[in-house]
Design a protein around this motif. Structure first.
Motif, PDB file in Angstrom:
ATOM      1  N   LYS A  30       0.739  -1.298   0.090  1.00  0.00           N
ATOM      2  CA  LYS A  30       0.031  -0.176   0.061  1.00  0.00           C
ATOM      3  C   LYS A  30       1.111   1.227   0.106  1.00  0.00           C
ATOM      4  O   LYS A  30       2.020   1.285   0.764  1.00  0.00           O
ATOM      5  CB  LYS A  30      -1.191   0.058   1.218  1.00  0.00           C
ATOM      6  CG  LYS A  30      -2.060  -0.453   1.583  1.00  0.00           C
ATOM      7  CD  LYS A  30      -2.900  -0.513   2.311  1.00  0.00           C
ATOM      8  CE  LYS A  30      -3.447   0.702   2.285  1.00  0.00           C
ATOM      9  NZ  LYS A  30      -4.551   1.328   3.311  1.00  0.00           N
ATOM     10  N   ASN A  31       0.245   2.574  -0.308  1.00  0.00           N
ATOM     11  CA  ASN A  31       0.734   3.802  -0.637  1.00  0.00           C
ATOM     12  C   ASN A  31      -0.445   4.572  -0.667  1.00  0.00           C
ATOM     13  O   ASN A  31      -0.602   4.437  -1.835  1.00  0.00           O
ATOM     14  CB  ASN A  31       1.582   3.537  -1.490  1.00  0.00           C
ATOM     15  CG  ASN A  31       2.170   5.086  -1.741  1.00  0.00           C
ATOM     16  OD1 ASN A  31       2.399   5.829  -0.374  1.00  0.00           O
ATOM     17  ND2 ASN A  31       3.119   5.698  -2.793  1.00  0.00           N
TER      18      ASN A  31
ATOM     19  N   ASN B 295       1.598   0.128  -4.018  1.00  0.00           N
ATOM     20  CA  ASN B 295       3.105   0.459  -3.920  1.00  0.00           C
ATOM     21  C   ASN B 295       3.125   0.149  -5.486  1.00  0.00           C
ATOM     22  O   ASN B 295       3.931  -0.446  -5.145  1.00  0.00           O
ATOM     23  CB  ASN B 295       3.636   0.671  -3.237  1.00  0.00           C
ATOM     24  CG  ASN B 295       4.931   1.607  -2.139  1.00  0.00           C
ATOM     25  OD1 ASN B 295       5.722   1.899  -3.385  1.00  0.00           O
ATOM     26  ND2 ASN B 295       5.162   1.458  -1.574  1.00  0.00           N
TER      27      ASN B 295
ATOM     28  N   SER C 181       7.266  -0.919   0.730  1.00  0.00           N
ATOM     29  CA  SER C 181       6.296  -0.984   1.470  1.00  0.00           C
ATOM     30  C   SER C 181       6.037  -1.012   3.113  1.00  0.00           C
ATOM     31  O   SER C 181       6.758  -1.753   3.382  1.00  0.00           O
ATOM     32  CB  SER C 181       5.079  -1.547   0.412  1.00  0.00           C
ATOM     33  OG  SER C 181       4.683  -1.990  -0.605  1.00  0.00           O
ATOM     34  N   GLU C 182       5.281  -0.469   3.412  1.00  0.00           N
ATOM     35  CA  GLU C 182       5.466   0.217   5.166  1.00  0.00           C
ATOM     36  C   GLU C 182       4.072  -0.327   5.823  1.00  0.00           C
ATOM     37  O   GLU C 182       3.914  -0.609   6.685  1.00  0.00           O
ATOM     38  CB  GLU C 182       5.171   1.712   5.324  1.00  0.00           C
ATOM     39  CG  GLU C 182       6.218   2.597   5.361  1.00  0.00           C
ATOM     40  CD  GLU C 182       5.959   4.329   6.135  1.00  0.00           C
ATOM     41  OE1 GLU C 182       5.125   4.253   6.076  1.00  0.00           O
ATOM     42  OE2 GLU C 182       7.262   5.124   5.291  1.00  0.00           O
TER      43      GLU C 182
END
Length: 118
Positions: free
Chosen positions: A7-8, A13, A19-20
């Motif tokens: 996710k972004n 992402n 990616s966090e």
């Protein structure tokens, strides 16, 4: 079946290793029955750690934008299907997957000289 996407915000992402978090959806009979976000903040650029995390979550498919060879190989080694080259809103990408319209575009990132992988 569980699908993971880096996710972004609300979009895929384009750099898997940065990616966090990942969004994981569970599909049953081609319907989303559960969706959740998991943190990967401490695993950025840790290819083995990211693949382990996704396997522990029961993921069988990874849909991503760009991905480097190390991360791709780590996912494939764990038996995960990897669909590369996806972009856009996560919900739209899931719908395209459910319709059978999402194909692996074989996008491989090469970041030599741009930053250091740790």
């Amino acid at each position: 079946m569980k699908i993971a996407m880096p996710k972004n915000g609300e979009v895929i992402n384009q750099h898997f290793g940065r990616s966090e978090s990942f969004y994981i959806v569970e599909l049953e009979n081609n319907n989303v029955v559960e969706g959740k976000e998991i943190s990967a903040l401490e695993l950025q650029h840790n290819h083995g750690g990211l693949s382990e995390l996704l396997v522990k979550e029961g993921v069988s498919v990874v849909i991503t934008g760009g991905i480097g060879k190390g991360a791709y190989d780590a996912l494939k080694l764990k038996g995960l299907e990897v669909i590369r080259g996806a972009s856009g809103n996560i919900e739209d990408v899931i719908n395209e997957y459910k319709l059978g319209n999402l194909k692996d575009r074989q996008v491989m990132c090469n970041h030599h000289g741009e930053h250091h992988h740790q």
